[in-house]
Design a protein around this motif. Sequence first.
Motif, PDB file in Angstrom:
ATOM      1  N   GLN A   1      -2.973  28.887 -11.244  1.00 54.86           N
ATOM      2  CA  GLN A   1      -2.973  28.241 -10.037  1.00 54.86           C
ATOM      3  C   GLN A   1      -1.932  27.166  -9.934  1.00 54.86           C
ATOM      4  OE1 GLN A   1      -5.075  28.866  -7.300  1.00 54.86           O
ATOM      5  NE2 GLN A   1      -3.559  27.319  -5.999  1.00 54.86           N
ATOM      6  N   VAL A   2      -1.663  26.596 -11.102  1.00 50.15           N
ATOM      7  CA  VAL A   2      -0.692  25.774 -11.323  1.00 50.15           C
ATOM      8  C   VAL A   2       0.908  26.307 -11.045  1.00 50.15           C
ATOM      9  CG1 VAL A   2       0.534  24.195 -13.261  1.00 50.15           C
ATOM     10  CG2 VAL A   2      -1.923  24.408 -13.038  1.00 50.15           C
ATOM     11  N   ALA A   3       0.871  27.708 -11.566  1.00 52.73           N
ATOM     12  CA  ALA A   3       2.128  28.263 -11.301  1.00 52.73           C
ATOM     13  C   ALA A   3       2.492  28.307  -9.805  1.00 52.73           C
ATOM     14  CB  ALA A   3       2.245  29.585 -12.081  1.00 52.73           C
ATOM     15  N   THR A   4       1.374  28.850  -9.163  1.00 51.91           N
ATOM     16  CA  THR A   4       1.292  29.335  -7.745  1.00 51.91           C
ATOM     17  C   THR A   4       1.655  28.165  -7.010  1.00 51.91           C
ATOM     18  OG1 THR A   4      -0.087  31.117  -8.115  1.00 51.91           O
ATOM     19  CG2 THR A   4      -0.047  30.565  -5.731  1.00 51.91           C
ATOM     20  N   ASP A   5       1.092  27.017  -7.214  1.00 50.64           N
ATOM     21  CA  ASP A   5       1.182  25.840  -6.502  1.00 50.64           C
ATOM     22  C   ASP A   5       2.659  25.197  -6.745  1.00 50.64           C
ATOM     23  OD1 ASP A   5      -1.417  26.005  -5.488  1.00 50.64           O
ATOM     24  OD2 ASP A   5      -2.278  24.438  -7.085  1.00 50.64           O
ATOM     25  N   ARG A   6       3.224  25.306  -7.952  1.00 50.59           N
ATOM     26  CA  ARG A   6       4.611  24.969  -8.046  1.00 50.59           C
ATOM     27  C   ARG A   6       5.671  25.744  -7.132  1.00 50.59           C
ATOM     28  NH1 ARG A   6       5.678  24.287 -14.453  1.00 50.59           N
ATOM     29  NH2 ARG A   6       3.767  22.993 -14.085  1.00 50.59           N
ATOM     30  N   VAL A   7       5.447  27.087  -7.308  1.00 47.56           N
ATOM     31  CA  VAL A   7       5.947  27.946  -6.556  1.00 47.56           C
ATOM     32  C   VAL A   7       5.997  27.695  -4.982  1.00 47.56           C
ATOM     33  CG1 VAL A   7       6.470  30.288  -5.667  1.00 47.56           C
ATOM     34  CG2 VAL A   7       6.191  29.848  -8.100  1.00 47.56           C
ATOM     35  N   LEU A   8       4.769  27.555  -4.451  1.00 49.13           N
ATOM     36  CA  LEU A   8       4.703  27.304  -2.995  1.00 49.13           C
ATOM     37  C   LEU A   8       4.485  25.974  -2.681  1.00 49.13           C
ATOM     38  CD1 LEU A   8       2.140  30.125  -2.198  1.00 49.13           C
ATOM     39  CD2 LEU A   8       4.930  30.214  -2.122  1.00 49.13           C
ATOM     40  N   ASP A   9       5.032  24.835  -3.352  1.00 46.77           N
ATOM     41  CA  ASP A   9       5.112  23.434  -2.947  1.00 46.77           C
ATOM     42  C   ASP A   9       5.760  23.367  -1.691  1.00 46.77           C
ATOM     43  OD1 ASP A   9       4.899  20.669  -4.059  1.00 46.77           O
ATOM     44  OD2 ASP A   9       7.062  20.615  -3.343  1.00 46.77           O
ATOM     45  N   LYS A  10       5.194  22.232  -0.854  1.00 48.56           N
ATOM     46  CA  LYS A  10       5.576  22.228   0.365  1.00 48.56           C
ATOM     47  C   LYS A  10       6.808  21.735   0.654  1.00 48.56           C
ATOM     48  CE  LYS A  10       0.830  20.887   2.162  1.00 48.56           C
ATOM     49  NZ  LYS A  10      -0.176  19.778   2.584  1.00 48.56           N
ATOM     50  N   GLU A  11       7.555  21.004  -0.380  1.00 47.29           N
ATOM     51  CA  GLU A  11       8.710  20.646  -0.247  1.00 47.29           C
ATOM     52  C   GLU A  11       9.681  21.725  -0.176  1.00 47.29           C
ATOM     53  OE1 GLU A  11       9.906  17.357  -2.860  1.00 47.29           O
ATOM     54  OE2 GLU A  11       8.546  15.952  -2.263  1.00 47.29           O
ATOM     55  N   ARG A  12       9.343  22.713  -1.301  1.00 49.19           N
ATOM     56  CA  ARG A  12      10.309  23.752  -1.161  1.00 49.19           C
ATOM     57  C   ARG A  12      10.116  24.743  -0.100  1.00 49.19           C
ATOM     58  NH1 ARG A  12       9.604  26.962  -6.831  1.00 49.19           N
ATOM     59  NH2 ARG A  12      11.619  27.449  -6.257  1.00 49.19           N
ATOM     60  N   LEU A  13       9.022  24.732   0.535  1.00 45.12           N
ATOM     61  CA  LEU A  13       8.704  25.731   1.608  1.00 45.12           C
ATOM     62  C   LEU A  13       9.458  25.109   2.858  1.00 45.12           C
ATOM     63  CD1 LEU A  13       5.338  27.254   1.160  1.00 45.12           C
ATOM     64  CD2 LEU A  13       7.336  28.153   0.880  1.00 45.12           C
TER      65      LEU A  13
END
Length: 268
Positions: A185-197
Amino acid sequence: MASARPLRTLLSTSRSSLRPVQPARQTLVRTSACAFSTSTPSRAPEYETEAADRPRWQQTPPRMMAPFRIRPIPQGPRFEVNDDPRKLDHAYVKMLGPAGPQMLTDEVKWLAVTHKSFEHGKRGFNDRLAFIGKRIVNLQTSQALLNSPQAESWPKDEGGRALPDEYGRIPFTHPALDGLAGLSQVATDRVLDKERLAGIAERYGLDKVTRWVPKRADNLEGSGQNSVLTTSIYAIIGALALERGGEVANKVTQEKILAPLGFHFSTE
């Protein structure tokens, strides 16, 4: 001995006064109806004719509009909301390609970029589309993490067999499990971070066409712009899944969202 005639006269008078007077009541109803209406009752035309001529995304239903404003007008600059269909189509072209504007209907195109803060949700908003789209993006992200090379893995010999640890134990290995360590879940949240999206959304110009009302027009980031743009990204994926199918939604997720974030997908 008193006479009974006065008593009988009193009872007959009371009974006649308690009887309903039907003709008088009917006359009153007819008179009232004629006083307030001279034609057949019908609904006001502004709720049917004018509303039917314009699409839902272009109008607020008249019956949902308050007769006066309750809250005071906010101070500071005013945030301009896009109402130009050409500008919206240009954003879909940048995100989905030349055929992007034709992949969704006009109503859904506007709904996918409409936040619930705009007109207090009176024209519809994209929360439900975003709910579906987020599940699709999360699934594709998990599969991408499973297929990504890991920075740390169990040491192996030249033949690809796992080496024993200090206690002589040899773990079970399989190619399908090589990327399991990176799925968290940590890796998923890091990929789909709101700032990145939100950065991906700005690349496609969604920040110029998303319809929302910030708390402060001079501080969009503090008003939650990243969250609003992320919702628009998810909503577009959800809309594609409903109107074009899951295969199209998965492909757009891979090529237009995850690939700019650093993932690579085979063309086979």
